[in-house]
Design an enzyme around this catalytic site. Structure first.
Site, PDB file in Angstrom:
ATOM      1  N   CYS A   1      15.057 -35.909 -14.638  1.00 12.43           N
ATOM      2  CA  CYS A   1      13.604 -35.943 -14.861  1.00 12.43           C
ATOM      3  C   CYS A   1      13.067 -37.139 -14.096  1.00 12.43           C
ATOM      4  CB  CYS A   1      13.299 -36.019 -16.359  1.00 12.43           C
ATOM      5  SG  CYS A   1      14.135 -37.376 -17.205  1.00 12.43           S
TER       6      CYS A   1
ATOM      7  N   ARG B   1       4.334 -32.803 -10.623  1.00 12.82           N
ATOM      8  CA  ARG B   1       5.193 -33.878 -10.120  1.00 12.82           C
ATOM      9  C   ARG B   1       6.372 -33.304  -9.336  1.00 12.82           C
ATOM     10  NH1 ARG B   1       7.143 -38.222 -14.117  1.00 12.82           N
ATOM     11  NH2 ARG B   1       7.549 -39.304 -12.156  1.00 12.82           N
TER      12      ARG B   1
END
Length: 287
Positions: A246, A179
């Protein structure tokens, strides 16, 4: 302020029944928001109170926020009171994902001056150790006088933008490498990471049992990532604090927990995280 970090299952077992102990079950599943309550009702640590991360550790998402913005200070103060927590409490939080979600509760409570620790290994370690579980709901939770809540460790989107020109922070992304590298994105409208950020997947803090690695090993790994060894961390030699992020400001707290456990000072979270930043990028593309 010294920040407490982890507690072992044996330590928690020895504290069961103590007057000031409050245990919070923070099990959470992003793809099934009702599952946490279901598994709690099936079995949990005796006297543990279920915490819904989505509704109790977060406010409502909007077009301008990330997926899990913080609740208002007033709302969280009331929630703390309803859990029976005050400044004399000893709080233990746990989940079944190596502390990935319990760390959010830990981070939110710790900055209020509350003594709080994450159960190392969480519910799976509690079970492996042969400790008792129950389906019974906790009784006689005493609502406490609300404490004054603030979030001094919160970093806003505007501060991240300003940092590009003034070089105020080191950004550290807790998402998985695919990611971070923009190779896989199934949550947000844009793939990638905030420019200049470093990557430390939070799972790298754990061993194969999803308990924390030895503190000295985590220390070595963060030292290598952030530029130096021990006291020669880049964050210290440049006087730049690390800001953690995050996907939605949850698992970033795990890296903060790990750094403090390993002997470093860390506390700041860009709570909007990539889910807010991706929305910003979409808005800019529309201009």
């Amino acid at each position: 302020m010294t920040i407490k970090t982890l507690i072992s299952v044996d330590e928690l077992a020895s504290m069961q029944g103590q007057r000031h102990l409050v245990v919070l079950d923070c099990r959470f599943y992003l793809t099934d928001l009702e599952k946490g309550a279901r598994v709690y009702n099936e079995s949990h640590i005796p006297d543990a109170i279920f915490v819904d991360l989505h509704s109790q550790l977060a406010g409502e998402e909007s077009e301008l926020t990330g997926r899990h913005p913080l609740p208002s200070a007033a709302r969280f103060s009331e929630q703390i009171s309803n859990w029976g927590i005050d400044l004399n409490s000893e709080v233990v939080v746990y989940d079944d994902m190596g502390g990935a979600f319990a760390a959010r509760a830990w981070w939110m409570l710790a900055q209020q001056g509350i003594s709080v620790r994450v159960l190392n290994g969480g519910f799976p370690e509690w079970l492996r150790s042969g400790n008792k579980v129950t389906q019974n709901l906790p009784e006689n939770i005493v609502t406490r006088v609300p404490i004054e809540v603030s979030f001094p460790w919160l970093i806003h989107e505007e501060q991240i933008v300003t940092s590009f020109e003034s070089n105020q922070y080191i950004l550290l992304d807790a998402r998985m490498k695919d990611r971070f590298n923009g190779e896989n994105e199934n949550m947000d409208p844009v793939a990638g990471h905030i420019p200049g950020a470093l990557n430390r997947p939070f799972f790298d803090n754990l061993d194969e049992k999803q308990t924390f690695k030895a503190a000295n090993l985590i220390n070595t790994e963060f030292s290598a990532l952030l530029g130096g060894g021990g006291s020669d961390l880049k964050m210290k030699t440049t006087n730049l604090p690390v800001v953690h992020y995050c996907g939605s400001g949850v698992t970033a707290c795990h890296n903060i927990l790990a750094m403090n456990y390993a002997g470093f000072e860390a506390k700041y979270v860009y709570v909007g995280s990539w889910s807010q930043w991706a929305k910003r990028m979409v808005r800019m593309l529309r201009l």
